[in-house]
Design a protein around this motif. Structure first.
Motif, PDB file in Angstrom:
ATOM      1  N   ALA A 141       0.808  -1.331  -0.060  1.00 55.43           N
ATOM      2  CA  ALA A 141       0.169   0.077   0.239  1.00 55.43           C
ATOM      3  C   ALA A 141       0.995   1.357  -0.075  1.00 55.43           C
ATOM      4  O   ALA A 141       0.469   2.298  -0.661  1.00 55.43           O
ATOM      5  N   ALA A 142       1.833   1.286   0.591  1.00 56.74           N
ATOM      6  CA  ALA A 142       2.838   2.350   0.907  1.00 56.74           C
ATOM      7  C   ALA A 142       3.418   2.673  -0.750  1.00 56.74           C
ATOM      8  O   ALA A 142       3.402   3.875  -1.053  1.00 56.74           O
ATOM      9  N   TRP A 143       3.956   1.486  -1.437  1.00 54.60           N
ATOM     10  CA  TRP A 143       4.426   1.915  -2.651  1.00 54.60           C
ATOM     11  C   TRP A 143       3.267   2.364  -3.705  1.00 54.60           C
ATOM     12  O   TRP A 143       3.657   3.381  -4.484  1.00 54.60           O
ATOM     13  N   ALA A 144       2.072   2.004  -3.429  1.00 57.28           N
ATOM     14  CA  ALA A 144       1.139   2.411  -4.275  1.00 57.28           C
ATOM     15  C   ALA A 144       0.606   3.754  -3.912  1.00 57.28           C
ATOM     16  O   ALA A 144       0.293   4.866  -4.786  1.00 57.28           O
ATOM     17  N   PHE A 145       0.698   4.299  -2.769  1.00 57.97           N
ATOM     18  CA  PHE A 145       0.606   5.713  -2.091  1.00 57.97           C
ATOM     19  C   PHE A 145       1.447   6.696  -2.903  1.00 57.97           C
ATOM     20  O   PHE A 145       1.128   7.677  -3.174  1.00 57.97           O
ATOM     21  N   GLN A 146       2.737   6.159  -2.572  1.00 57.50           N
ATOM     22  CA  GLN A 146       3.879   6.917  -3.152  1.00 57.50           C
ATOM     23  C   GLN A 146       3.869   7.296  -4.698  1.00 57.50           C
ATOM     24  O   GLN A 146       4.090   8.148  -4.993  1.00 57.50           O
ATOM     25  N   GLN A 147       3.361   6.203  -5.502  1.00 56.01           N
ATOM     26  CA  GLN A 147       3.286   6.324  -6.658  1.00 56.01           C
ATOM     27  C   GLN A 147       2.006   7.403  -7.118  1.00 56.01           C
ATOM     28  O   GLN A 147       2.173   8.212  -8.018  1.00 56.01           O
ATOM     29  N   ALA A 148       1.073   7.083  -6.281  1.00 57.01           N
ATOM     30  CA  ALA A 148      -0.474   7.729  -6.592  1.00 57.01           C
ATOM     31  C   ALA A 148      -0.214   9.209  -6.224  1.00 57.01           C
ATOM     32  O   ALA A 148      -0.809  10.111  -6.999  1.00 57.01           O
ATOM     33  N   MET A 149       0.384   9.762  -5.309  1.00 55.07           N
ATOM     34  CA  MET A 149       0.486  11.093  -5.103  1.00 55.07           C
ATOM     35  C   MET A 149       1.233  11.862  -5.996  1.00 55.07           C
ATOM     36  O   MET A 149       0.880  13.057  -6.197  1.00 55.07           O
ATOM     37  N   GLY A 150       1.937  11.149  -6.625  1.00 62.37           N
ATOM     38  CA  GLY A 150       2.699  11.896  -7.845  1.00 62.37           C
ATOM     39  C   GLY A 150       1.781  12.105  -9.001  1.00 62.37           C
ATOM     40  O   GLY A 150       1.909  12.916  -9.699  1.00 62.37           O
ATOM     41  N   LEU A 151       1.195  11.168  -9.373  1.00 62.65           N
ATOM     42  CA  LEU A 151       0.072  11.079 -10.455  1.00 62.65           C
ATOM     43  C   LEU A 151      -1.040  12.435 -10.486  1.00 62.65           C
ATOM     44  O   LEU A 151      -1.217  12.853 -11.609  1.00 62.65           O
ATOM     45  N   VAL A 152      -1.581  12.623  -9.033  1.00 64.96           N
ATOM     46  CA  VAL A 152      -2.684  13.366  -9.428  1.00 64.96           C
ATOM     47  C   VAL A 152      -2.370  15.018  -9.893  1.00 64.96           C
ATOM     48  O   VAL A 152      -3.122  15.352 -10.784  1.00 64.96           O
ATOM     49  N   TRP A 153      -1.414  15.307  -9.006  1.00 62.94           N
ATOM     50  CA  TRP A 153      -0.981  16.875  -9.626  1.00 62.94           C
ATOM     51  C   TRP A 153      -0.275  16.934 -10.782  1.00 62.94           C
ATOM     52  O   TRP A 153      -0.467  17.744 -11.628  1.00 62.94           O
ATOM     53  N   TYR A 154       0.750  15.921 -11.003  1.00 62.29           N
ATOM     54  CA  TYR A 154       1.590  16.241 -12.257  1.00 62.29           C
ATOM     55  C   TYR A 154       1.073  16.107 -13.392  1.00 62.29           C
ATOM     56  O   TYR A 154       1.399  16.797 -14.519  1.00 62.29           O
ATOM     57  N   TYR A 155      -0.095  15.047 -13.576  1.00 64.06           N
ATOM     58  CA  TYR A 155      -0.464  14.891 -14.723  1.00 64.06           C
ATOM     59  C   TYR A 155      -2.039  15.273 -15.036  1.00 64.06           C
ATOM     60  O   TYR A 155      -2.773  15.031 -15.609  1.00 64.06           O
ATOM     61  N   GLN A 156      -2.345  16.538 -13.959  1.00 65.70           N
ATOM     62  CA  GLN A 156      -3.833  16.971 -13.986  1.00 65.70           C
ATOM     63  C   GLN A 156      -4.282  17.404 -15.213  1.00 65.70           C
ATOM     64  O   GLN A 156      -5.348  17.186 -15.767  1.00 65.70           O
ATOM     65  N   GLU A 157      -3.319  18.248 -15.731  1.00 62.56           N
ATOM     66  CA  GLU A 157      -3.812  18.663 -17.147  1.00 62.56           C
ATOM     67  C   GLU A 157      -3.497  18.142 -18.320  1.00 62.56           C
ATOM     68  O   GLU A 157      -4.085  17.864 -19.255  1.00 62.56           O
TER      69      GLU A 157
END
Length: 306
Positions: free
Chosen positions: A261-277
């Motif tokens: 879960a920690a690795w999924a969390f670490q990955q997901a946190m970067g996806l939301v803001w970096y790729y929003q647009e």
């Protein structure tokens, strides 16, 4: 818009010229871009049987050439260990016609790219994921250790990146709660051993036919890492029931499950803001994964060591 600053330009015309000039046996094959949520390579089909991959981020030729050679070796190793079809490396192309880096050609696999929710409730898909992860873990590390940093190593190595993600996510996500989750995740003990790992089991790297797993893509990162790293698939692609089945199939203990879960969390946190647009599909994947982790009752209570 480009997903990255200084992203390289590549289009069908350039690919067609590169193919014709370097691989004349394919010069009459149709070249067409493949629409994906991928963030590292632009993908083009060559005829019906081949795929060309072009790195999107600029670096020097020698570094890229060495990377593509390593990836081809890892792909062959993955193919030997994987119970599902994987692409096979075919050739490495050279820079030309305005594209400045080497590029790779591999076989094309049929199937539909998986999504975060398409098979989330499928017991069969959860069992297929378990069969995949079991087989990869069983592959011989040949005495190799984890050699990198970030995902697959020490969770604390991600502290600086996570701090940036929390800052960038203000107003987008419930940052206070997510900080609490990361504080618990980063303090987890080390994995203690390494196994062979795909390293990036996100939906875009898996092919499905209805609810069956039929292909595994992007095997160039197959290498020794934390045994829990491939468990990111549980939160990227399964609902609560599916995750429970996957955990049972793999007999994952508390530490391994929390680290997954920690690795999924670490990955997901970067996806939301970096790729929003620039890549809404990847941004949405990050949101869904974070919601699944934040709503999982397991992480609302202290972890008990076994």
């Amino acid at each position: 818009m480009g997903m990255h600053k200084d992203q390289l330009h590549i289009d069908e015309a350039i690919v067609g010229r590169l193919v014709a000039g370097q691989f004349p046996e394919w010069r009459h094959e149709r070249v067409r871009r493949v629409a994906t949520d991928g963030t590292v390579n632009a993908i083009f089909r060559i005829g019906t049987d081949l795929t060309a991959r072009f790195p999107l981020l600029a670096t020097d030729v020698a570094t890229t050439s060495a990377q593509l050679t390593r990836e081809a070796e890892a792909m062959r190793e993955l193919s030997a260990a994987c119970p599902f079809p994987t692409p096979v490396p075919v050739a490495i192309g050279s820079p030309g016609y305005g594209y400045p880096l080497p590029w790779s050609v591999q076989t094309w696999l049929p199937g539909t790219v998986a999504t975060s929710e398409g098979s989330a409730q499928s017991d069969q898909f959860a069992r297929d994921l378990a069969a995949l992860i079991r087989s990869l873990r069983a592959a011989d590390t040949r005495g190799r250790k984890f050699t990198g940093s970030g995902r697959g190593g020490d969770l604390k190595d991600s502290d600086e990146w996570m701090e940036l993600c929390f800052h960038k996510s203000e107003g987008r996500l419930p940052v206070d709660h997510l900080r609490e989750l990361w504080a618990a995740f980063r303090s987890l003990p080390a994995a203690g051993s390494v196994v062979m790992s795909h390293g990036d089991l996100i939906p875009g790297n898996l092919l499905v036919d209805e609810d069956r797993l039929v292909g595994v893509l992007d095997g160039g990162g197959f290498a020794p890492a934390d045994p829990s790293l491939d468990l990111v698939a549980a939160w990227h692609m399964l609902d609560h029931k599916g995750r429970a089945l996957l955990r049972k199939e793999l007999a994952s203990d508390d530490l391994q499950w929390w680290r997954g879960a920690a690795w999924a969390f670490q990955q997901a946190m970067g996806l939301v803001w970096y790729y929003q647009e620039s890549n809404p599909g990847m941004s949405a994947l990050g949101r869904i994964t974070l919601i699944r982790i934040a709503n999982d009752p397991l992480f609302s209570q202290p972890r008990h060591s076994h």
